[in-house]
Design a protein around this motif. Sequence first.
Motif, PDB file in Angstrom:
ATOM      1  N   VAL A 254     -69.374 -65.859 -72.788  1.00  0.00           N
ATOM      2  CA  VAL A 254     -68.229 -65.887 -73.712  1.00  0.00           C
ATOM      3  C   VAL A 254     -68.702 -65.470 -75.092  1.00  0.00           C
ATOM      4  N   ILE A 255     -67.753 -65.013 -75.901  1.00  0.00           N
ATOM      5  CA  ILE A 255     -68.041 -64.679 -77.292  1.00  0.00           C
ATOM      6  C   ILE A 255     -67.064 -65.460 -78.161  1.00  0.00           C
ATOM      7  N   PRO A 256     -67.574 -66.258 -79.077  1.00  0.00           N
ATOM      8  CA  PRO A 256     -66.688 -67.052 -79.948  1.00  0.00           C
ATOM      9  C   PRO A 256     -65.752 -66.151 -80.748  1.00  0.00           C
TER      10      PRO A 256
ATOM     11  N   LEU B  59     -73.572 -59.700 -88.171  1.00  0.00           N
ATOM     12  CA  LEU B  59     -73.293 -60.202 -86.822  1.00  0.00           C
ATOM     13  C   LEU B  59     -74.268 -61.316 -86.461  1.00  0.00           C
ATOM     14  N   GLY B  60     -75.545 -61.119 -86.806  1.00  0.00           N
ATOM     15  CA  GLY B  60     -76.533 -62.154 -86.528  1.00  0.00           C
ATOM     16  C   GLY B  60     -76.224 -63.447 -87.258  1.00  0.00           C
ATOM     17  N   ASP B  61     -75.777 -63.324 -88.518  1.00  0.00           N
ATOM     18  CA  ASP B  61     -75.402 -64.524 -89.286  1.00  0.00           C
ATOM     19  C   ASP B  61     -74.211 -65.235 -88.644  1.00  0.00           C
ATOM     20  N   ALA B  62     -73.237 -64.440 -88.181  1.00  0.00           N
ATOM     21  CA  ALA B  62     -72.064 -65.025 -87.538  1.00  0.00           C
ATOM     22  C   ALA B  62     -72.450 -65.740 -86.239  1.00  0.00           C
ATOM     23  N   VAL B  63     -73.395 -65.151 -85.507  1.00  0.00           N
ATOM     24  CA  VAL B  63     -73.865 -65.776 -84.266  1.00  0.00           C
ATOM     25  C   VAL B  63     -74.576 -67.090 -84.562  1.00  0.00           C
ATOM     26  N   THR B  64     -75.391 -67.084 -85.606  1.00  0.00           N
ATOM     27  CA  THR B  64     -76.107 -68.311 -85.987  1.00  0.00           C
ATOM     28  C   THR B  64     -75.144 -69.412 -86.398  1.00  0.00           C
ATOM     29  N   GLU B  65     -74.129 -69.021 -87.165  1.00  0.00           N
ATOM     30  CA  GLU B  65     -73.135 -70.002 -87.613  1.00  0.00           C
ATOM     31  C   GLU B  65     -72.354 -70.572 -86.425  1.00  0.00           C
ATOM     32  N   ALA B  66     -72.000 -69.691 -85.467  1.00  0.00           N
ATOM     33  CA  ALA B  66     -71.273 -70.158 -84.288  1.00  0.00           C
ATOM     34  C   ALA B  66     -72.148 -71.081 -83.445  1.00  0.00           C
ATOM     35  N   ALA B  67     -73.432 -70.773 -83.367  1.00  0.00           N
ATOM     36  CA  ALA B  67     -74.343 -71.614 -82.602  1.00  0.00           C
ATOM     37  C   ALA B  67     -74.472 -72.984 -83.240  1.00  0.00           C
TER      38      ALA B  67
ATOM     39  N   GLY C  97     -72.161 -74.519 -84.610  1.00  0.00           N
ATOM     40  CA  GLY C  97     -70.958 -75.260 -84.237  1.00  0.00           C
ATOM     41  C   GLY C  97     -70.892 -75.544 -82.752  1.00  0.00           C
ATOM     42  N   GLN C  98     -72.019 -75.417 -82.067  1.00  0.00           N
ATOM     43  CA  GLN C  98     -72.133 -75.719 -80.638  1.00  0.00           C
ATOM     44  C   GLN C  98     -71.387 -74.723 -79.741  1.00  0.00           C
ATOM     45  N   ALA C  99     -71.083 -73.535 -80.246  1.00  0.00           N
ATOM     46  CA  ALA C  99     -70.425 -72.519 -79.423  1.00  0.00           C
ATOM     47  C   ALA C  99     -71.473 -71.772 -78.587  1.00  0.00           C
ATOM     48  N   SER C 100     -71.042 -71.249 -77.463  1.00  0.00           N
ATOM     49  CA  SER C 100     -71.939 -70.461 -76.615  1.00  0.00           C
ATOM     50  C   SER C 100     -72.091 -69.061 -77.213  1.00  0.00           C
ATOM     51  N   VAL C 101     -73.312 -68.688 -77.521  1.00  0.00           N
ATOM     52  CA  VAL C 101     -73.528 -67.414 -78.222  1.00  0.00           C
ATOM     53  C   VAL C 101     -74.502 -66.494 -77.477  1.00  0.00           C
ATOM     54  N   ASN C 102     -74.817 -66.804 -76.230  1.00  0.00           N
ATOM     55  CA  ASN C 102     -75.803 -65.989 -75.506  1.00  0.00           C
ATOM     56  C   ASN C 102     -75.379 -64.528 -75.399  1.00  0.00           C
ATOM     57  N   ALA C 103     -74.105 -64.292 -75.069  1.00  0.00           N
ATOM     58  CA  ALA C 103     -73.618 -62.926 -74.912  1.00  0.00           C
ATOM     59  C   ALA C 103     -73.640 -62.177 -76.244  1.00  0.00           C
ATOM     60  N   ALA C 104     -73.150 -62.816 -77.290  1.00  0.00           N
ATOM     61  CA  ALA C 104     -73.128 -62.175 -78.610  1.00  0.00           C
ATOM     62  C   ALA C 104     -74.537 -61.897 -79.102  1.00  0.00           C
ATOM     63  N   ALA C 105     -75.449 -62.829 -78.862  1.00  0.00           N
ATOM     64  CA  ALA C 105     -76.838 -62.635 -79.288  1.00  0.00           C
ATOM     65  C   ALA C 105     -77.477 -61.481 -78.526  1.00  0.00           C
ATOM     66  N   SER C 106     -77.138 -61.352 -77.239  1.00  0.00           N
ATOM     67  CA  SER C 106     -77.677 -60.250 -76.437  1.00  0.00           C
ATOM     68  C   SER C 106     -77.209 -58.903 -76.960  1.00  0.00           C
ATOM     69  N   VAL C 107     -75.910 -58.814 -77.297  1.00  0.00           N
ATOM     70  CA  VAL C 107     -75.371 -57.565 -77.835  1.00  0.00           C
ATOM     71  C   VAL C 107     -76.010 -57.255 -79.183  1.00  0.00           C
ATOM     72  N   ALA C 108     -76.171 -58.274 -80.025  1.00  0.00           N
ATOM     73  CA  ALA C 108     -76.791 -58.064 -81.337  1.00  0.00           C
ATOM     74  C   ALA C 108     -78.217 -57.538 -81.178  1.00  0.00           C
ATOM     75  N   MET C 109     -78.955 -58.092 -80.218  1.00  0.00           N
ATOM     76  CA  MET C 109     -80.327 -57.629 -79.986  1.00  0.00           C
ATOM     77  C   MET C 109     -80.337 -56.177 -79.519  1.00  0.00           C
ATOM     78  N   SER C 110     -79.428 -55.797 -78.633  1.00  0.00           N
ATOM     79  CA  SER C 110     -79.365 -54.409 -78.165  1.00  0.00           C
ATOM     80  C   SER C 110     -79.026 -53.459 -79.307  1.00  0.00           C
ATOM     81  N   LEU C 111     -78.118 -53.883 -80.187  1.00  0.00           N
ATOM     82  CA  LEU C 111     -77.766 -53.038 -81.330  1.00  0.00           C
ATOM     83  C   LEU C 111     -78.954 -52.858 -82.273  1.00  0.00           C
ATOM     84  N   ARG C 112     -79.722 -53.926 -82.474  1.00  0.00           N
ATOM     85  CA  ARG C 112     -80.930 -53.811 -83.314  1.00  0.00           C
ATOM     86  C   ARG C 112     -81.918 -52.822 -82.701  1.00  0.00           C
TER      87      ARG C 112
END
Length: 360
Positions: free
Chosen positions: A280-282, A325-333, A335-350
């Motif tokens: 999921v993506i928050p 995007l990385g900052d948004a992922v960190t902030e969502a994490a 808040g206990q949100a699931s961020v694995n998918a978003a973090a994976s996409v961010a890593m691929s973009l980097r």
Amino acid sequence: MSHKPTRRRLIPALRKTVTRHRLLFAAKTAAAAGVAWYLAPFMPGPAASYPYYAPLGALVSMHPTVADSARHGLQSLMGLALGIGMAFAVTTVAAPTALAVAVVVGLGVIIGGLPRLGTASEWVPMAALFVLVLGDSNAEGFSFAYVLQMAMGVAVGFAVNWLVFPPLHLEGIDPALAGHQRALSQQLKDMARAMEESWPPNHEAWASRSGELSATAAAVRTAVHEAELSAKANPRSRRRAGRLPSDLAGLRIVERLTFHVQDITDVLASVIWEEDAGTVIPDSVLTNLSEALEAVSRVIDQWRGGDAGELKSHLAEAKESVSALGDAVTEAAAGQASVNAAASVAMSLRRIITVVSPAD
């Protein structure tokens, strides 16, 4: 019945077939066969009685690249030698009967299956059959003529291919690279648009486009491989093939970009359509994700053939967007949100940014 649909199909097919390269290759092949036929009667001994094998030798040695001409020509002669040797072994114990023909052909096919014979595998049974059936009582003289005329034809074919506008297939690389570059950029843009739509999005063609990306990447590999092969043993390659190292580097970049874009595609498709996949993506990340995808797509647009200044500017924008995007992922994490998918996409973009960034 109207012939217009047939003409619509036929004319594009003819245009693809009757190209400048094909016409030149046909003219060179015809010239090589003609020269070989002209020289055939001057061959010594019984070879002059078998002139038709000379243009055959020229024909088998003519290939779209100089390296292929040399390789296939030598392999054909090797196949002839193996076939003739086998035919001699059979004729010492048997006349050219149906059984002898069957034995020669069968053994020729078996020998032709040996590894690394290449084109020679096709000539082993053929040469053995010709010697057995056509050589008859003069197998030795026929074999000598056969090999000599074929060798002369192969030499003529190679000489013509090497001397007369030896093919150097460089023009196919840029269109293949440009086409794949557009496909990768468009894929990121389509996914960026999907992040802004209500889910499931109205535009979903991008989710099944992984095969198309693989196909366009394969076209790049084929174009670069053909260019690399055509440069071998090519007298024109010293002047015109200096770009090949850059093209090979471009191919490696294309393969890495394709991997990362396909990975992003798989992740986002799973997020949207696979409810039980746990991806999921928050909602708080979606806007940043869309902006990052769009920014990186502009980088790919400028990666090859674009203005260096614009590429530098787009790289800076992409780095900033991916950082956001990385900052948004960190902030969502946090808040206990699931961020694995978003973090994976961010890593691929980097990684995409790293791949296309010019070396310092």
